[in-house]
Design a protein around this motif. Sequence first.
Motif, PDB file in Angstrom:
ATOM      1  N   GLY A   8       0.834  -1.191   0.000  1.00  0.00           N
ATOM      2  CA  GLY A   8       0.000   0.000   0.000  1.00  0.00           C
ATOM      3  C   GLY A   8       0.871   1.244   0.000  1.00  0.00           C
ATOM      4  O   GLY A   8       0.402   2.363   0.102  1.00  0.00           O
ATOM      5  N   ASN A   9       2.193   1.037  -0.098  1.00  0.00           N
ATOM      6  CA  ASN A   9       3.152   2.090   0.149  1.00  0.00           C
ATOM      7  C   ASN A   9       3.774   2.625  -1.157  1.00  0.00           C
ATOM      8  O   ASN A   9       4.514   1.915  -1.833  1.00  0.00           O
ATOM      9  N   SER A  10       3.473   3.889  -1.462  1.00  0.00           N
ATOM     10  CA  SER A  10       3.953   4.464  -2.722  1.00  0.00           C
ATOM     11  C   SER A  10       5.478   4.612  -2.751  1.00  0.00           C
ATOM     12  O   SER A  10       6.099   4.500  -3.804  1.00  0.00           O
ATOM     13  N   HIS A  11       6.087   4.877  -1.573  1.00  0.00           N
ATOM     14  CA  HIS A  11       7.559   5.001  -1.528  1.00  0.00           C
ATOM     15  C   HIS A  11       8.216   3.668  -1.853  1.00  0.00           C
ATOM     16  O   HIS A  11       9.226   3.598  -2.550  1.00  0.00           O
ATOM     17  N   LYS A  12       7.610   2.603  -1.318  1.00  0.00           N
ATOM     18  CA  LYS A  12       8.134   1.262  -1.595  1.00  0.00           C
ATOM     19  C   LYS A  12       8.049   0.971  -3.083  1.00  0.00           C
ATOM     20  O   LYS A  12       8.941   0.377  -3.670  1.00  0.00           O
ATOM     21  N   LYS A  13       6.933   1.380  -3.663  1.00  0.00           N
ATOM     22  CA  LYS A  13       6.748   1.153  -5.103  1.00  0.00           C
ATOM     23  C   LYS A  13       7.832   1.890  -5.892  1.00  0.00           C
ATOM     24  O   LYS A  13       8.445   1.327  -6.796  1.00  0.00           O
ATOM     25  N   GLU A  14       8.065   3.162  -5.517  1.00  0.00           N
ATOM     26  CA  GLU A  14       9.091   3.946  -6.215  1.00  0.00           C
ATOM     27  C   GLU A  14      10.449   3.268  -6.109  1.00  0.00           C
ATOM     28  O   GLU A  14      11.187   3.163  -7.083  1.00  0.00           O
ATOM     29  N   GLU A  15      10.770   2.808  -4.899  1.00  0.00           N
ATOM     30  CA  GLU A  15      12.070   2.174  -4.693  1.00  0.00           C
ATOM     31  C   GLU A  15      12.188   0.886  -5.515  1.00  0.00           C
ATOM     32  O   GLU A  15      13.183   0.652  -6.188  1.00  0.00           O
ATOM     33  N   MET A  16      11.128   0.084  -5.458  1.00  0.00           N
ATOM     34  CA  MET A  16      11.173  -1.199  -6.175  1.00  0.00           C
ATOM     35  C   MET A  16      11.227  -0.962  -7.689  1.00  0.00           C
ATOM     36  O   MET A  16      11.939  -1.675  -8.400  1.00  0.00           O
ATOM     37  N   THR A  17      10.524   0.057  -8.166  1.00  0.00           N
ATOM     38  CA  THR A  17      10.563   0.391  -9.598  1.00  0.00           C
ATOM     39  C   THR A  17      12.002   0.732 -10.003  1.00  0.00           C
ATOM     40  O   THR A  17      12.503   0.271 -11.029  1.00  0.00           O
ATOM     41  N   ARG A  18      12.672   1.552  -9.174  1.00  0.00           N
ATOM     42  CA  ARG A  18      14.064   1.922  -9.471  1.00  0.00           C
ATOM     43  C   ARG A  18      14.952   0.674  -9.475  1.00  0.00           C
ATOM     44  O   ARG A  18      15.742   0.453 -10.384  1.00  0.00           O
ATOM     45  N   LEU A  19      14.775  -0.162  -8.439  1.00  0.00           N
ATOM     46  CA  LEU A  19      15.617  -1.360  -8.326  1.00  0.00           C
ATOM     47  C   LEU A  19      15.375  -2.334  -9.476  1.00  0.00           C
ATOM     48  O   LEU A  19      16.260  -3.090  -9.848  1.00  0.00           O
ATOM     49  N   LEU A  20      14.163  -2.287 -10.024  1.00  0.00           N
ATOM     50  CA  LEU A  20      13.851  -3.192 -11.148  1.00  0.00           C
ATOM     51  C   LEU A  20      14.071  -2.482 -12.488  1.00  0.00           C
ATOM     52  O   LEU A  20      13.449  -2.832 -13.499  1.00  0.00           O
ATOM     53  N   ALA A  24       7.521  -1.209 -14.772  1.00  0.00           N
ATOM     54  CA  ALA A  24       6.288  -0.570 -14.284  1.00  0.00           C
ATOM     55  C   ALA A  24       5.530  -1.467 -13.318  1.00  0.00           C
ATOM     56  O   ALA A  24       5.241  -2.624 -13.632  1.00  0.00           O
ATOM     57  N   LEU A  25       5.254  -0.936 -12.122  1.00  0.00           N
ATOM     58  CA  LEU A  25       4.492  -1.683 -11.107  1.00  0.00           C
ATOM     59  C   LEU A  25       3.174  -0.956 -10.853  1.00  0.00           C
ATOM     60  O   LEU A  25       3.104   0.271 -10.949  1.00  0.00           O
ATOM     61  N   VAL A  26       2.166  -1.719 -10.485  1.00  0.00           N
ATOM     62  CA  VAL A  26       0.855  -1.129 -10.189  1.00  0.00           C
ATOM     63  C   VAL A  26       0.468  -1.485  -8.757  1.00  0.00           C
ATOM     64  O   VAL A  26       0.466  -2.664  -8.384  1.00  0.00           O
ATOM     65  N   LEU A  27       0.166  -0.459  -7.953  1.00  0.00           N
ATOM     66  CA  LEU A  27      -0.300  -0.722  -6.584  1.00  0.00           C
ATOM     67  C   LEU A  27      -1.794  -1.015  -6.610  1.00  0.00           C
ATOM     68  O   LEU A  27      -2.528  -0.390  -7.398  1.00  0.00           O
ATOM     69  N   PRO A  28      -2.277  -1.918  -5.749  1.00  0.00           N
ATOM     70  CA  PRO A  28      -3.709  -2.195  -5.733  1.00  0.00           C
ATOM     71  C   PRO A  28      -4.549  -0.934  -5.542  1.00  0.00           C
ATOM     72  O   PRO A  28      -5.572  -0.748  -6.212  1.00  0.00           O
ATOM     73  N   LYS A  29      -4.091  -0.026  -4.648  1.00  0.00           N
ATOM     74  CA  LYS A  29      -4.909   1.178  -4.374  1.00  0.00           C
ATOM     75  C   LYS A  29      -5.062   2.057  -5.611  1.00  0.00           C
ATOM     76  O   LYS A  29      -6.028   2.808  -5.726  1.00  0.00           O
ATOM     77  N   GLU A  30      -4.095   1.955  -6.556  1.00  0.00           N
ATOM     78  CA  GLU A  30      -4.195   2.770  -7.776  1.00  0.00           C
ATOM     79  C   GLU A  30      -5.363   2.330  -8.652  1.00  0.00           C
ATOM     80  O   GLU A  30      -5.780   3.045  -9.550  1.00  0.00           O
TER      81      GLU A  30
END
Length: 199
Positions: A8-20, A24-30
């Motif tokens: 549920g964490n947008s910062h985590k998504k940003e970090e994981m996107t950079r690391l990958l 492109a990743l999609v969060l459920p809340k989006e």
Amino acid sequence: MKLYFASGNSHKKEEMTRLLGGFALVLPKEEGIEFDPEENGSTFIENALIKAEALYSIVHQPVLADDSGLMVKALGGAPGVHTARYGDDAGKKLSAREKYMLLLKNMEGKEDRSATFVTALCLILSPERKYIIQETCEGEIATSPSGTNGFGYDPVFFVNDAGMIAAELPEGDKDIYSHRGKAARKMLTLLKEELNDKE
Ligand code: IMP
């Protein structure tokens, strides 16, 4: 390939996107999906799998989930899967600084200060195709905090391979050594293989 990220964490998504590498990743809340499964596993792998399976059962499309924490040898592997909630009780949540200061207090008098950051990543492509990658970053718990970069326990975690406290590592360098960076690079290899297969 559309890849949901079980967080549920947008910062985590940003970090994981950079690391990958920008994958492109999609969060459920989006997509208006309510997602907050109980992370009651006793290992990082169990928790990553709980999150990935819970989201897969909703979206029925490829899902990535992660779970991380710190294991300290002299504390019998604690805080382990409870790292994010270390020292919290029903009434009060500790700040990141309070958490690492509590860790330093609990380490007083301990000779063996070795510790390991662990990240488990779980990828579910279909109900029959599941991948788990677990990686580590080996280090020592420092005797006092230092550095301003990073987050969480970084000011008290000396990274053996870098010869530095994690919070002192220049921005970007942490990915080279971190549990999450190592796990993500392996996951990216897997994801690229999947994409190539689809081309
Ligand atoms: P999560 O599962 O990624 O949310 O990680 C659980 C907890 O472990 C976080 O709340 C952080 O306190 C801690 N943690 C995980 N990775 C790191 C790291 O690289 N540096 C410092 N703390 C971390």
